[in-house]
Design a protein around this motif. Structure first.
Motif, PDB file in Angstrom:
ATOM      1  N   ASP A  52     -11.070   3.226  13.525  1.00  0.00           N
ATOM      2  CA  ASP A  52     -10.996   3.986  14.772  1.00  0.00           C
ATOM      3  C   ASP A  52      -9.916   5.060  14.766  1.00  0.00           C
ATOM      4  N   ASN A  53      -8.907   4.909  13.905  1.00  0.00           N
ATOM      5  CA  ASN A  53      -7.831   5.893  13.852  1.00  0.00           C
ATOM      6  C   ASN A  53      -7.200   5.852  12.467  1.00  0.00           C
ATOM      7  N   LEU A  54      -7.697   6.671  11.565  1.00  0.00           N
ATOM      8  CA  LEU A  54      -7.226   6.683  10.182  1.00  0.00           C
ATOM      9  C   LEU A  54      -5.763   7.093  10.098  1.00  0.00           C
ATOM     10  N   PHE A  55      -5.335   8.056  10.922  1.00  0.00           N
ATOM     11  CA  PHE A  55      -3.939   8.503  10.904  1.00  0.00           C
ATOM     12  C   PHE A  55      -3.002   7.339  11.187  1.00  0.00           C
ATOM     13  N   GLN A  56      -3.301   6.574  12.220  1.00  0.00           N
ATOM     14  CA  GLN A  56      -2.435   5.453  12.556  1.00  0.00           C
ATOM     15  C   GLN A  56      -2.410   4.423  11.448  1.00  0.00           C
ATOM     16  N   ALA A  57      -3.539   4.180  10.847  1.00  0.00           N
ATOM     17  CA  ALA A  57      -3.616   3.172   9.792  1.00  0.00           C
ATOM     18  C   ALA A  57      -2.815   3.591   8.559  1.00  0.00           C
ATOM     19  N   LEU A  58      -2.851   4.856   8.217  1.00  0.00           N
ATOM     20  CA  LEU A  58      -2.197   5.321   6.994  1.00  0.00           C
ATOM     21  C   LEU A  58      -0.758   5.772   7.206  1.00  0.00           C
ATOM     22  N   VAL A  59      -0.445   6.308   8.372  1.00  0.00           N
ATOM     23  CA  VAL A  59       0.879   6.872   8.603  1.00  0.00           C
ATOM     24  C   VAL A  59       1.735   5.987   9.509  1.00  0.00           C
ATOM     25  N   SER A  60       1.193   5.545  10.624  1.00  0.00           N
ATOM     26  CA  SER A  60       1.990   4.823  11.612  1.00  0.00           C
ATOM     27  C   SER A  60       2.144   3.337  11.325  1.00  0.00           C
ATOM     28  N   ALA A  61       1.200   2.736  10.629  1.00  0.00           N
ATOM     29  CA  ALA A  61       1.219   1.282  10.412  1.00  0.00           C
ATOM     30  C   ALA A  61       2.548   0.771   9.843  1.00  0.00           C
ATOM     31  N   PRO A  62       3.155   1.443   8.864  1.00  0.00           N
ATOM     32  CA  PRO A  62       4.428   0.914   8.364  1.00  0.00           C
ATOM     33  C   PRO A  62       5.515   0.820   9.447  1.00  0.00           C
ATOM     34  N   ILE A 111       0.835  -1.202   0.000  1.00  0.00           N
ATOM     35  CA  ILE A 111       0.000   0.000   0.000  1.00  0.00           C
ATOM     36  C   ILE A 111       0.869   1.251   0.000  1.00  0.00           C
ATOM     37  N   THR A 112       1.898   1.248   0.835  1.00  0.00           N
ATOM     38  CA  THR A 112       2.798   2.397   0.933  1.00  0.00           C
ATOM     39  C   THR A 112       3.498   2.642  -0.391  1.00  0.00           C
ATOM     40  N   PHE A 113       4.037   1.583  -0.983  1.00  0.00           N
ATOM     41  CA  PHE A 113       4.746   1.718  -2.254  1.00  0.00           C
ATOM     42  C   PHE A 113       3.845   2.291  -3.345  1.00  0.00           C
ATOM     43  N   THR A 114       2.642   1.753  -3.450  1.00  0.00           N
ATOM     44  CA  THR A 114       1.769   2.229  -4.521  1.00  0.00           C
ATOM     45  C   THR A 114       1.289   3.656  -4.252  1.00  0.00           C
ATOM     46  N   LEU A 115       1.195   4.029  -2.987  1.00  0.00           N
ATOM     47  CA  LEU A 115       0.900   5.427  -2.663  1.00  0.00           C
ATOM     48  C   LEU A 115       2.051   6.313  -3.126  1.00  0.00           C
ATOM     49  N   PHE A 116       3.290   5.872  -2.901  1.00  0.00           N
ATOM     50  CA  PHE A 116       4.459   6.616  -3.388  1.00  0.00           C
ATOM     51  C   PHE A 116       4.411   6.764  -4.907  1.00  0.00           C
ATOM     52  N   VAL A 117       4.007   5.699  -5.595  1.00  0.00           N
ATOM     53  CA  VAL A 117       3.942   5.746  -7.065  1.00  0.00           C
ATOM     54  C   VAL A 117       3.015   6.862  -7.521  1.00  0.00           C
ATOM     55  N   VAL A 118       1.823   6.926  -6.948  1.00  0.00           N
ATOM     56  CA  VAL A 118       0.887   7.958  -7.394  1.00  0.00           C
ATOM     57  C   VAL A 118       1.339   9.343  -6.945  1.00  0.00           C
ATOM     58  N   LEU A 119       1.887   9.459  -5.742  1.00  0.00           N
ATOM     59  CA  LEU A 119       2.356  10.767  -5.281  1.00  0.00           C
ATOM     60  C   LEU A 119       3.565  11.254  -6.080  1.00  0.00           C
ATOM     61  N   SER A 120       4.336  10.327  -6.630  1.00  0.00           N
ATOM     62  CA  SER A 120       5.481  10.704  -7.467  1.00  0.00           C
ATOM     63  C   SER A 120       5.042  11.342  -8.777  1.00  0.00           C
ATOM     64  N   ARG A 121       3.803  11.141  -9.149  1.00  0.00           N
ATOM     65  CA  ARG A 121       3.268  11.732 -10.385  1.00  0.00           C
ATOM     66  C   ARG A 121       3.082  13.245 -10.249  1.00  0.00           C
ATOM     67  N   PHE A 122       3.061  13.737  -9.007  1.00  0.00           N
ATOM     68  CA  PHE A 122       2.787  15.150  -8.778  1.00  0.00           C
ATOM     69  C   PHE A 122       4.058  15.890  -8.386  1.00  0.00           C
ATOM     70  N   SER A 123       4.569  16.653  -9.343  1.00  0.00           N
ATOM     71  CA  SER A 123       5.767  17.452  -9.096  1.00  0.00           C
ATOM     72  C   SER A 123       5.345  18.752  -8.429  1.00  0.00           C
ATOM     73  N   LEU A 124       5.923  19.033  -7.281  1.00  0.00           N
ATOM     74  CA  LEU A 124       5.570  20.253  -6.553  1.00  0.00           C
ATOM     75  C   LEU A 124       6.403  21.441  -7.017  1.00  0.00           C
TER      76      LEU A 124
END
Length: 180
Positions: free
Chosen positions: A130-140, A30-43
Motif C-alpha cells: 500500500d505504500n512502498l516509500f514507507q516500507a523502504l524508507v520509513s520502516a527503519p 534489509i537496510t544493511f544489505t542495501l547499503f552493501v550494494v549501494l556502496s559498490r557504486f561510486s558517484l
C-alpha cells in the motif's frame, strides 16, 4: 503530529508481537544489505573521499528522519552509521562477488522473514503493498520507535500513535499485542 500519523499507518500493519520482533531483526538486515550494494557504486570523489550511492542514500534518509523525530533520528543515525561503515568496509576490502552474495542472502532472508511474519502471524499483507516509500524508507525509523515503545520510552508519542490508530478504527496497544 506528523510522526504519529505516519507511524500509525505502519503500525496498523504490525499488530502481532512476533511480527514486530521479526521486523526489528529483518528491517536492519534489509537496510544493511542495501547499503552493501549501494556502496559498490561510486558517484564521485571529493578531496580523496569516496562518495558512494550508499552515502548519498543514507544522508538523504537520515535527513528525512530528522524532520519526523529528532531523538529517533539520532538513534537511527547511530545504527545506520555502523551499518554504513561496515558496508563500505565490505565493499572496499572484500571481493565484489562476496558483496553481491551478502546482498542477495540478506535480501532473501530479510524479506522472506518479513513476509513470513505478515502471512503467518499477522495474517495480513505487508504495508509495502500500500505504500512502498514507507516500507523502504520509513520502516527503519518506525522499528526504532517500536523498540522505544516496547521498552516504555516516549509514551507520549506512543499515545499519539494509538490515538491515530483509534481514530482510523485500528486500535493497537503496544504493551498488549495479540499473542496468536
Amino acid at each position: 503530529m506528523r510522526f504519529a500519523k505516519e507511524m500509525a499507518f505502519y503500525s496498523a500493519y504490525h499488530q502481532e508481537k512476533r511480527n514486530v520482533l521479526i521486523h526489528v531483526l529483518g528491517v536492519p538486515t534489509i537496510t544493511f544489505t542495501l547499503f552493501v550494494v549501494l556502496s559498490r557504486f561510486s558517484l564521485f570523489e571529493y578531496n580523496g573521499f569516496h562518495v558512494s550511492a550508499s552515502l548519498v542514500f543514507t544522508l538523504a534518509v537520515l535527513g528525512y528522519y530528522y524532520t519526523l523525530d529528532v531523538l529517533f533520528a539520532f538513534v537511527a543515525t547511530l545504527v545506520f552509521g555502523g551499518l554504513y561503515v561496515t558496508s563500505e568496509w565490505i565493499t572496499t576490502q572484500l571481493p565484489a562477488n562476496t558483496a553481491w552474495t551478502i546482498f542477495g542472502l540478506g535480501q532473501v532472508i530479510g524479506w522472506g522473514a518479513q513476509f513470513y511474519g505478515h502471512f503467518v502471524f499477522e495474517k495480513s499483507r505487508p504495508a509495502l503493498f500500500d505504500n512502498l516509500f514507507q516500507a523502504l524508507v520509513s520502516a527503519p525509523l518506525f522499528v526504532v520507535a517500536d523498540v522505544f515503545f516496547e521498552l516504555g520510552y516516549r509514551m507520549d508519542l506512543k499515545n499519539a500513535v494509538d490515538a491515530e490508530l483509534k481514530q482510523k478504527g485500528v486500535w493497537k496497544d503496544f504493551s498488549v499485542r495479540k499473542a496468536a
